[in-house]
Scaffold this motif. Structure first.
Motif, mmCIF file in Angstrom:
data_model
loop_
_atom_site.group_PDB
_atom_site.id
_atom_site.type_symbol
_atom_site.label_atom_id
_atom_site.label_comp_id
_atom_site.label_asym_id
_atom_site.label_seq_id
_atom_site.Cartn_x
_atom_site.Cartn_y
_atom_site.Cartn_z
ATOM 1 N N ARG A 49 0.836 -1.197 0.000
ATOM 2 C CA ARG A 49 0.000 0.000 0.000
ATOM 3 C C ARG A 49 0.874 1.250 0.000
ATOM 4 N N VAL A 52 2.483 2.031 -3.498
ATOM 5 C CA VAL A 52 1.536 2.636 -4.447
ATOM 6 C C VAL A 52 1.258 4.080 -4.050
ATOM 7 N N TYR A 86 2.242 -0.278 -12.478
ATOM 8 C CA TYR A 86 0.907 -0.442 -13.052
ATOM 9 C C TYR A 86 0.899 -1.520 -14.135
ATOM 10 N N MET B 1 -5.581 1.281 -2.887
ATOM 11 C CA MET B 1 -5.418 2.491 -3.672
ATOM 12 C C MET B 1 -5.218 2.196 -5.160
ATOM 13 N N GLU B 2 -4.574 1.044 -5.416
ATOM 14 C CA GLU B 2 -4.355 0.710 -6.821
ATOM 15 C C GLU B 2 -5.699 0.468 -7.519
ATOM 16 N N ILE B 5 -7.102 3.782 -8.500
ATOM 17 C CA ILE B 5 -6.440 4.360 -9.661
ATOM 18 C C ILE B 5 -6.888 3.654 -10.938
ATOM 19 N N ARG B 6 -7.061 2.345 -10.814
ATOM 20 C CA ARG B 6 -7.545 1.604 -11.982
ATOM 21 C C ARG B 6 -8.970 1.994 -12.345
#
Ligand code: SF4
Ligand code: SF4
Lengths: 89, 305
Positions: A49, A52, A86, B1-2, B5-6
């Motif tokens: 976490r 990111v 990503y 959080m990812e 964002i996605r």
């Protein structure tokens, strides 16, 4: 890029001018913390976490680069690591 | 959080595909300012809809959060439906926001004409894709950029006049990395206009990071202000090229709480120098305005004419 990051002397000058570091006062939200997070990602390490959060919240404002005595391309390192992060998922 | 964002990425990509605009909105808001101006030509004034888009970013984040998406990741799975949560719902700028955006763009067009610059507009111009690039999705950005480039080429465009730093940066510096044989000339309206009057006498300039530290325009808007007698208060630690702080805008969609805190700090610094702030970027304007109490914030193209 990793060798670029490894030139960091951890002096902390960059933190003094980083807007996100000054807003939240957390190391992973400042340039020298972000560089270490970027290093972990570029080195294939596990994400968390904090990784990111660290890489996604850089404003790419370049304030840090202008004061870095080692002239590290901090934003390039962060952006490169973020791209890798990503793409991995 | 990812996940969050996605979800944002899905929302942006989905809308770009359908509408060449990054958020669910009625595209007519982008072209109202251009009515009456000549269409097309070799040189075009390209708004990329940035002035209309900027106030919508926060609104989109609000909607996503209301349907249960959370930037902390708690219920972020819900947001994975990103593109779908809006259903048929369209984001809209308020009448005042829309009027303001149109006014700024019309003034830029008028200043260009007065300076003897000939240009056309493209009423269905696509968005540049900057938001996608800034979120970090470079591959999505690259394929979209190629589409936008093709759009310009098919219409015989050779030169693009930009009105904001985000569009200018991606077109001039990022497109050439991803678009083969990119050969559009990119200029800023600020390089071309010759204003003759101003609506304020004294102010502090809030720099755009992109203009000041990436695009070498730090002195350009200062010179424009000088030319119409606007006194700009300077302090090396607040408005210096290296020290001028970011508004926080670039992470507005990712961590609105941090963006807000960054803006508050910036507003505090600026307010010590003047009660009037001049911005040169629509994102800066929106982000600083939300944190500014008692401070007058104006875009450069609301000050000079
Ligand atoms: S200023 Fe440069 S060398 Fe010093 S901690 Fe920051 S990145 Fe490292
Ligand atoms: S570029 Fe990123 S790390 Fe550097 S000062 Fe700006 S927000 Fe901080």
């Amino acid at each position: 890029m990793i060798s670029e990051i490894d030139r960091c002397a951890r002096c902390g000058f960059c933190e003094a001018v980083c807007p996100t570091y000054n807003a939240v006062r957390m190391r992973h939200m400042g340039p020298r913390g972000r560089l270490q997070m970027a290093r972990a990602v570029l080195d294939g390490g596990v994400s968390s976490r904090y990784v990111v959060e660290s890489l996604a919240t850089c404003l790419r404002c370049r304030a840090c680069e202008l004061v870095c005595p080692a002239s590290i391309r901090i934003v390039d390192a962060i952006v490169e690591a973020r791209k890798r992060l990503y793409a991995r998922a | 959080m990812e996940d969050w964002i996605r979800a944002l990425r899905d929302l942006v990509v989905d809308n770009l595909k359908r509408n060449r605009f990054p958020l669910p909105a009625d595209r007519s808001i982008c072209s109202r300012w251009a009515s009456g101006l000549p269409e097309g030509g070799r040189r075009v004034l390209y708004s990329s809809c940035m002035y209309q888009l900027a106030p919508l970013i926060a609104k989109a984040v609000d909607v996503l959060q209301k349907v249960g998406a959370s930037s902390g990741g708690v219920r972020a799975k819900l947001a994975a439906a990103g593109a779908r949560v809006f259903g048929g719902f369209l984001l809209k700028p308020s009448d005042e926001e829309a009027r303001r955006a149109d006014g700024i763009l019309r003034n830029i067009a008028t200043m260009l004409s007065k300076a003897g610059v000939q240009f056309g507009v493209l009423r269905d111009e696509p968005y540049s894709g900057a938001l996608l690039y800034e979120l970090g999705f470079e591959e999505d950005f690259a394929s979209y950029a190629r589409e936008v480039y093709r759009y310009f080429k098919e219409r015989g465009v050779e030169e693009v006049i930009t009105v904001d730093p985000h569009t200018h940066y991606v077109l001039e510096r990022v497109y050439p990395k991803y678009v083969e044989r990119f050969d559009l000339k990119v200029v800023s309206y600020m390089d071309l206009v010759k204003p003759s009057k101003a609506s304020v006498v004294k102010a502090v300039v809030h720099d755009s990071c992109l203009y000041a530290r990436y695009l070498d325009r730090y002195d350009v808007y200062r010179r424009l202000l000088d030319s119409v007698g606007v006194v700009h208060v300077e302090d090396p630690y607040v408005t210096g090229k290296a020290y001028s702080g970011c508004c926080g805008g670039p992470i507005e969609s990712v961590r609105p709480d941090v963006a807000g805190e960054v803006a508050k700090i910036r507003v505090r610094q600026l307010s010590k120098l003047s009660d009037t702030v001049i911005t040169v970027c629509p994102i800066c304007y929106v982000n600083l305005s939300r944190a500014a109490s008692g401070l007058k914030i104006l875009d450069l193209a609301e000050v000079i004419s």
